[in-house]
Write a protein that holds these residues in place. Structure first.
Motif, PDB file in Angstrom:
ATOM      1  N   LEU A 511      -7.316 -65.875   3.524  1.00 23.94           N
ATOM      2  CA  LEU A 511      -7.270 -64.568   4.155  1.00 23.94           C
ATOM      3  C   LEU A 511      -8.041 -63.551   3.341  1.00 23.94           C
ATOM      4  O   LEU A 511      -8.744 -62.681   3.875  1.00 23.94           O
ATOM      5  CB  LEU A 511      -5.813 -64.129   4.321  1.00 23.94           C
ATOM      6  CG  LEU A 511      -4.981 -64.913   5.340  1.00 23.94           C
ATOM      7  CD1 LEU A 511      -3.524 -64.483   5.290  1.00 23.94           C
ATOM      8  CD2 LEU A 511      -5.551 -64.719   6.737  1.00 23.94           C
ATOM      9  N   LYS A 512      -7.929 -63.619   2.010  1.00 16.67           N
ATOM     10  CA  LYS A 512      -8.668 -62.696   1.153  1.00 16.67           C
ATOM     11  C   LYS A 512     -10.163 -62.925   1.285  1.00 16.67           C
ATOM     12  O   LYS A 512     -10.976 -61.978   1.317  1.00 16.67           O
ATOM     13  CB  LYS A 512      -8.219 -62.857  -0.303  1.00 16.67           C
ATOM     14  CG  LYS A 512      -6.801 -62.387  -0.555  1.00 16.67           C
ATOM     15  CD  LYS A 512      -6.413 -62.607  -1.986  1.00 16.67           C
ATOM     16  CE  LYS A 512      -5.007 -62.131  -2.259  1.00 16.67           C
ATOM     17  NZ  LYS A 512      -4.600 -62.358  -3.647  1.00 16.67           N
ATOM     18  N   THR A 513     -10.565 -64.187   1.337  1.00 14.04           N
ATOM     19  CA  THR A 513     -12.008 -64.505   1.470  1.00 14.04           C
ATOM     20  C   THR A 513     -12.525 -64.000   2.800  1.00 14.04           C
ATOM     21  O   THR A 513     -13.635 -63.446   2.887  1.00 14.04           O
ATOM     22  CB  THR A 513     -12.205 -66.003   1.340  1.00 14.04           C
ATOM     23  OG1 THR A 513     -11.673 -66.446   0.092  1.00 14.04           O
ATOM     24  CG2 THR A 513     -13.677 -66.373   1.409  1.00 14.04           C
ATOM     25  N   ALA A 515     -11.489 -61.522   4.349  1.00  7.76           N
ATOM     26  CA  ALA A 515     -11.570 -60.070   4.305  1.00  7.76           C
ATOM     27  C   ALA A 515     -12.899 -59.612   3.703  1.00  7.76           C
ATOM     28  O   ALA A 515     -13.424 -58.556   4.051  1.00  7.76           O
ATOM     29  CB  ALA A 515     -10.393 -59.518   3.508  1.00  7.76           C
ATOM     30  N   PHE A 516     -13.437 -60.397   2.727  1.00  7.74           N
ATOM     31  CA  PHE A 516     -14.712 -60.026   2.098  1.00  7.74           C
ATOM     32  C   PHE A 516     -15.923 -60.535   2.881  1.00  7.74           C
ATOM     33  O   PHE A 516     -17.067 -60.166   2.572  1.00  7.74           O
ATOM     34  CB  PHE A 516     -14.737 -60.577   0.651  1.00  7.74           C
ATOM     35  CG  PHE A 516     -13.917 -59.763  -0.333  1.00  7.74           C
ATOM     36  CD1 PHE A 516     -14.516 -58.680  -0.972  1.00  7.74           C
ATOM     37  CD2 PHE A 516     -12.605 -60.065  -0.594  1.00  7.74           C
ATOM     38  CE1 PHE A 516     -13.775 -57.938  -1.865  1.00  7.74           C
ATOM     39  CE2 PHE A 516     -11.881 -59.320  -1.468  1.00  7.74           C
ATOM     40  CZ  PHE A 516     -12.448 -58.245  -2.130  1.00  7.74           C
ATOM     41  N   ASN A 517     -15.670 -61.425   3.820  1.00 11.43           N
ATOM     42  CA  ASN A 517     -16.725 -62.033   4.654  1.00 11.43           C
ATOM     43  C   ASN A 517     -17.748 -62.775   3.803  1.00 11.43           C
ATOM     44  O   ASN A 517     -18.864 -63.067   4.269  1.00 11.43           O
ATOM     45  CB  ASN A 517     -17.451 -60.984   5.504  1.00 11.43           C
ATOM     46  CG  ASN A 517     -16.518 -60.380   6.575  1.00 11.43           C
ATOM     47  OD1 ASN A 517     -15.687 -61.113   7.127  1.00 11.43           O
ATOM     48  ND2 ASN A 517     -16.682 -59.105   6.856  1.00 11.43           N
ATOM     49  N   ASP A 518     -17.430 -62.970   2.541  1.00 13.15           N
ATOM     50  CA  ASP A 518     -18.384 -63.675   1.688  1.00 13.15           C
ATOM     51  C   ASP A 518     -17.617 -64.254   0.511  1.00 13.15           C
ATOM     52  O   ASP A 518     -16.956 -63.528  -0.240  1.00 13.15           O
ATOM     53  CB  ASP A 518     -19.445 -62.705   1.167  1.00 13.15           C
ATOM     54  CG  ASP A 518     -20.530 -63.437   0.365  1.00 13.15           C
ATOM     55  OD1 ASP A 518     -20.487 -64.697   0.341  1.00 13.15           O
ATOM     56  OD2 ASP A 518     -21.343 -62.758  -0.265  1.00 13.15           O
ATOM     57  N   PRO A 519     -17.649 -65.535   0.376  1.00 14.89           N
ATOM     58  CA  PRO A 519     -16.909 -66.133  -0.711  1.00 14.89           C
ATOM     59  C   PRO A 519     -17.395 -65.672  -2.054  1.00 14.89           C
ATOM     60  O   PRO A 519     -16.610 -65.495  -2.986  1.00 14.89           O
ATOM     61  CB  PRO A 519     -17.123 -67.622  -0.527  1.00 14.89           C
ATOM     62  CG  PRO A 519     -17.444 -67.777   0.937  1.00 14.89           C
ATOM     63  CD  PRO A 519     -18.222 -66.551   1.331  1.00 14.89           C
ATOM     64  N   ALA A 523     -15.313 -63.887  -5.098  1.00 19.23           N
ATOM     65  CA  ALA A 523     -15.258 -64.422  -6.458  1.00 19.23           C
ATOM     66  C   ALA A 523     -15.593 -63.349  -7.448  1.00 19.23           C
ATOM     67  O   ALA A 523     -14.993 -63.224  -8.522  1.00 19.23           O
ATOM     68  CB  ALA A 523     -16.203 -65.617  -6.591  1.00 19.23           C
ATOM     69  N   LYS A 524     -16.541 -62.545  -7.115  1.00 22.52           N
ATOM     70  CA  LYS A 524     -16.881 -61.459  -8.018  1.00 22.52           C
ATOM     71  C   LYS A 524     -15.741 -60.461  -8.135  1.00 22.52           C
ATOM     72  O   LYS A 524     -15.474 -59.920  -9.224  1.00 22.52           O
ATOM     73  CB  LYS A 524     -18.164 -60.760  -7.506  1.00 22.52           C
ATOM     74  CG  LYS A 524     -19.409 -61.625  -7.614  1.00 22.52           C
ATOM     75  CD  LYS A 524     -20.636 -60.860  -7.091  1.00 22.52           C
ATOM     76  CE  LYS A 524     -21.939 -61.690  -7.238  1.00 22.52           C
ATOM     77  NZ  LYS A 524     -23.157 -60.968  -6.717  1.00 22.52           N
ATOM     78  N   TRP A 525     -15.088 -60.293  -7.004  1.00 20.99           N
ATOM     79  CA  TRP A 525     -13.952 -59.341  -7.050  1.00 20.99           C
ATOM     80  C   TRP A 525     -12.845 -59.867  -7.945  1.00 20.99           C
ATOM     81  O   TRP A 525     -12.268 -59.144  -8.735  1.00 20.99           O
ATOM     82  CB  TRP A 525     -13.420 -59.126  -5.619  1.00 20.99           C
ATOM     83  CG  TRP A 525     -12.263 -58.161  -5.592  1.00 20.99           C
ATOM     84  CD1 TRP A 525     -12.320 -56.833  -5.662  1.00 20.99           C
ATOM     85  CD2 TRP A 525     -10.902 -58.524  -5.503  1.00 20.99           C
ATOM     86  NE1 TRP A 525     -11.091 -56.281  -5.629  1.00 20.99           N
ATOM     87  CE2 TRP A 525     -10.155 -57.346  -5.525  1.00 20.99           C
ATOM     88  CE3 TRP A 525     -10.230 -59.743  -5.375  1.00 20.99           C
ATOM     89  CZ2 TRP A 525      -8.783 -57.331  -5.428  1.00 20.99           C
ATOM     90  CZ3 TRP A 525      -8.864 -59.693  -5.292  1.00 20.99           C
ATOM     91  CH2 TRP A 525      -8.139 -58.515  -5.326  1.00 20.99           C
ATOM     92  N   ILE A 526     -12.591 -61.125  -7.835  1.00 18.88           N
ATOM     93  CA  ILE A 526     -11.582 -61.761  -8.699  1.00 18.88           C
ATOM     94  C   ILE A 526     -11.995 -61.647 -10.134  1.00 18.88           C
ATOM     95  O   ILE A 526     -11.180 -61.370 -11.035  1.00 18.88           O
ATOM     96  CB  ILE A 526     -11.378 -63.223  -8.299  1.00 18.88           C
ATOM     97  CG1 ILE A 526     -10.668 -63.313  -6.932  1.00 18.88           C
ATOM     98  CG2 ILE A 526     -10.519 -63.981  -9.333  1.00 18.88           C
ATOM     99  CD1 ILE A 526      -9.313 -62.699  -6.870  1.00 18.88           C
ATOM    100  N   PHE A 527     -13.285 -61.865 -10.410  1.00 14.29           N
ATOM    101  CA  PHE A 527     -13.774 -61.774 -11.774  1.00 14.29           C
ATOM    102  C   PHE A 527     -13.609 -60.369 -12.299  1.00 14.29           C
ATOM    103  O   PHE A 527     -13.189 -60.148 -13.442  1.00 14.29           O
ATOM    104  CB  PHE A 527     -15.247 -62.207 -11.813  1.00 14.29           C
ATOM    105  CG  PHE A 527     -15.880 -62.019 -13.161  1.00 14.29           C
ATOM    106  CD1 PHE A 527     -15.580 -62.879 -14.226  1.00 14.29           C
ATOM    107  CD2 PHE A 527     -16.786 -60.969 -13.406  1.00 14.29           C
ATOM    108  CE1 PHE A 527     -16.180 -62.671 -15.469  1.00 14.29           C
ATOM    109  CE2 PHE A 527     -17.358 -60.793 -14.641  1.00 14.29           C
ATOM    110  CZ  PHE A 527     -17.050 -61.642 -15.690  1.00 14.29           C
ATOM    111  N   ALA A 528     -13.911 -59.389 -11.450  1.00  6.86           N
ATOM    112  CA  ALA A 528     -13.769 -58.003 -11.863  1.00  6.86           C
ATOM    113  C   ALA A 528     -12.307 -57.654 -12.134  1.00  6.86           C
ATOM    114  O   ALA A 528     -11.999 -56.908 -13.064  1.00  6.86           O
ATOM    115  CB  ALA A 528     -14.367 -57.084 -10.803  1.00  6.86           C
ATOM    116  N   GLN A 529     -11.418 -58.241 -11.356  1.00  4.95           N
ATOM    117  CA  GLN A 529      -9.989 -57.973 -11.546  1.00  4.95           C
ATOM    118  C   GLN A 529      -9.475 -58.544 -12.849  1.00  4.95           C
ATOM    119  O   GLN A 529      -8.532 -58.040 -13.440  1.00  4.95           O
ATOM    120  CB  GLN A 529      -9.169 -58.560 -10.369  1.00  4.95           C
ATOM    121  CG  GLN A 529      -9.354 -57.832  -9.065  1.00  4.95           C
ATOM    122  CD  GLN A 529      -8.754 -56.440  -9.102  1.00  4.95           C
ATOM    123  OE1 GLN A 529      -7.768 -56.203  -9.736  1.00  4.95           O
ATOM    124  NE2 GLN A 529      -9.427 -55.506  -8.426  1.00  4.95           N
ATOM    125  N   SER A 530     -10.132 -59.585 -13.295  1.00  2.00           N
ATOM    126  CA  SER A 530      -9.664 -60.235 -14.522  1.00  2.00           C
ATOM    127  C   SER A 530     -10.218 -59.605 -15.774  1.00  2.00           C
ATOM    128  O   SER A 530      -9.842 -59.980 -16.885  1.00  2.00           O
ATOM    129  CB  SER A 530     -10.014 -61.719 -14.481  1.00  2.00           C
ATOM    130  OG  SER A 530     -11.427 -61.883 -14.441  1.00  2.00           O
TER     131      SER A 530
END
Length: 571
Positions: A511-513, A515-519, A523-530
């Motif tokens: 569902l999150k993917t 929402a971004f319409n682009d895997p 992934a970059k968002w996850i990286f930024a969150q970390s």
């Protein structure tokens, strides 16, 4: 020469002291007397008014022997006016009484000889144990034994003073005669001058008829108490009663004797005085009477009886019996013996001489005699228990043939009984053998039963043990199956939980993917969150050969270990 007032006063005082001293010496030396313990002083006045006519003891103010003696202690009397005589007081020991004869007081009525206090004569009331201070010139005190009634006896009281009670009635307090109330066993302070006490045996006594040997009365045994003094008083009382009984027989035109089991004996016969002997304790007594019972049988033979009659005198009736008949020997002599002889003759004349030898006839005669005596004597308040025929004397000319026949019958019966006894002994031996055999058989059967029971117990124990092991294996199998099911269920539960958790995580990522319409963007968002929130991004422009010099502008020198060197450690 003039005498001063002080000298006169001094002389007067000295004279007074001398006079007082002389008076004191006179009183102490001549007027004083001492009355010691257990003594009294009888005073005689030498001066005063004369006595009245017939007066013996003087009152205060009169001349003569004063009525009241002085007690123990120190006393003072003027010897010119008084005389004194010191005498012992009257001491009455326990178990004794004092009979007072008064020489002073009012005269008694005509015909009366027992006085009350304040009258002249023998006082009705006695003095009990104690100490008495009575003037011996006015009172005479005689000390005698108290009345002690032994156990098993009752005391019948006969009043000796007063008007004569009507014939057949008991005397009341003001009358002369036998009183209704009797004295139970115990100690009594009774005036023997006013009351006569006779002791009679109560309970069961016996009259024994001895055939040609006469008759005797066996009285009950006397029960001695714990007090030796009371036993002596009771022995004296019984000796007096014994003497009265001896006097009774001495007045009759018969001979007899009274004898106790202790060896004390008083013999008496018509016209002879009783012979006194040394005293001894009384026990069971015998009153022998010159009486016998004989009568003709229905077929004309003379029969003599040996028998014993057991009778009882009730304490509630003893006074009436004594009033009508007298003491126990008189009761036996006047009532019991005449009834025995009369009824024996009347009843005995209904039986043949043979009946007194054969058991059934003799037993029937005994029962008829008992019933008749019980009826006749019961009307006179004498209770009969048994009339026992001990021996019957039958003339030889009829007794011997009957005895020979009876002996033959008895011998035949004896032989039959011997045969029966032998047969019974044989049967007994057989039964004993059977009992022994049966006992051995029972022992064998018992051992067999014991073995069978033991084997059965062992079999039951083995069966129980096998069933126990089987049950144990089944329980273990069931336990293993339950444990396996437990592991399987727990594994399935863990797998299902993991599947559901990971599946939901995957669905979340999907569902999150979406929402971004682009895997790649996700992934970059996850990286930024970390990334560390404190991380800084500096963009610098560097030309050729100036990178290291431009690093100072980037702020890297303040990062990591450089910061440690820059800031000194605080100590």
């Amino acid at each position: 020469m003039r005498i001063s007032g002080k000298a006169i006063v001094g002389a007067a005082v000295s004279m007074g002291l001398i006079v007082v001293g002389l008076v004191f010496m006179f009183i102490w030396g001549f007027c004083r007397f001492y009355v010691g313990p257990n003594q009294m002083a009888v005073i005689t006045a030498k001066v005063g008014e004369p006595l009245d006519e017939g007066q013996i003891l003087a009152r205060a103010g009169q001349k003569g022997i004063l009525e009241e003696p002085l007690g123990e202690g120190r006393h003072f009397r003027f010897p010119l006016f008084y005389e004194w005589d010191i005498v012992n007081v009257t001491l009455i020991d326990p178990g004794k009484v004092g009979i007072v004869t008064s020489k002073v007081g009012e005269k008694l009525p005509t015909g009366e000889f027992i006085a009350e206090r304040g009258q002249k004569g023998i006082w009705r009331n006695v003095l009990g144990p104690g100490k008495y201070r009575m003037n011996p010139h006015g009172y005479n005190i005689e000390i005698v034994d108290a009345i002690s009634i032994p156990i098993g006896y009752a005391g019948v009281i006969t009043s000796r003073s007063g008007t004569q009670a009507p014939s057949g009635e008991f005397a009341n307090d003001q009358q002369k005669g036998v009183r209704r109330d009797v004295l139970q066993p115990g100690l009594y302070y009774v005036n023997p001058q006013a009351y006569k006490v006779d002791v009679l045996e109560v309970g069961i006594n016996q009259v024994s008829l001895l055939g040609q040997g006469g008759s005797k009365v066996v009285t009950k045994a006397r029960q001695l108490g714990q007090s030796q003094a009371l036993n002596v008083l009771q022995n004296n009382m019984l000796k007096q009663q014994e003497q009265k009984r001896a006097d009774y027989f001495s007045r009759r035109d018969v001979s007899g004797s009274f004898q106790s089991k202790q060896g004390r004996e008083v013999n008496f016969a018509a016209g002879k005085a009783p012979r006194s002997v040394a005293p001894a304790a009384l026990d069971e007594g015998e009153i022998n009477l010159a009486e016998l019972v004989s009568f003709p049988s229905r077929d004309g033979f003379e029969i003599s009886l040996d028998m014993t009659l057991e009778f009882e005198l009730n304490p509630g009736d003893i006074a009436g019996i004594y009033s009508r008949y007298g003491d126990l020997p008189a009761v036996v002599d006047k009532i019991i013996m005449p009834q025995i002889t009369s009824i024996s003759r009347n009843k005995g004349s209904e039986y043949r001489a043979k009946d007194f030898i054969v058991g059934e006839g003799r037993e029937k005669f005994q029962q008829d005699l008992t019933d008749s005596l019980e009826l006749e004597l019961g009307e006179k308040a004498i209770r009969v228990y048994n009339a026992l025929i001990r021996h019957v004397e039958v003339p030889g000319q009829i007794r011997e043939p009957i005895q020979q026949a009876s002996i033959a019958v008895e011998q035949d019966l004896t032989n039959k009984e011997r045969q029966n006894t032998a047969r019974k002994e044989a049967q007994l031996n057989t039964e004993l053998s059977l009992i022994k055999q049966r006992g051995e058989q029972v022992m064998q059967e018992t051992e067999k039963l014991k073995a069978e029971i033991a084997a059965d117990l062992q079999k039951q124990v083995a069966t129980i043990q096998a069933e126990t092991l089987k049950k144990e294996a089944e329980i273990r199998k069931a336990t293993a199956a339950i444990n396996a099911d437990k592991v399987r269920v727990l594994g399935q539960a863990d797998a299902s939980a993991l599947e559901k958790v990971d599946g939901e995580k995957a669905k979340g990522l999907q569902l999150k993917t979406a929402a971004f319409n682009d895997p790649l963007a996700y992934a970059k968002w996850i990286f930024a969150q970390s990334l560390n929130p404190k991380m800084k991004l500096n963009i610098i422009h560097a030309g050729e050969g100036t990178l290291w010099t431009d690093l100072e502008k980037t702020g890297f020198a303040e990062l990591g270990g450089a910061q440690q060197f820059k800031n000194p450690r605080t100590k």
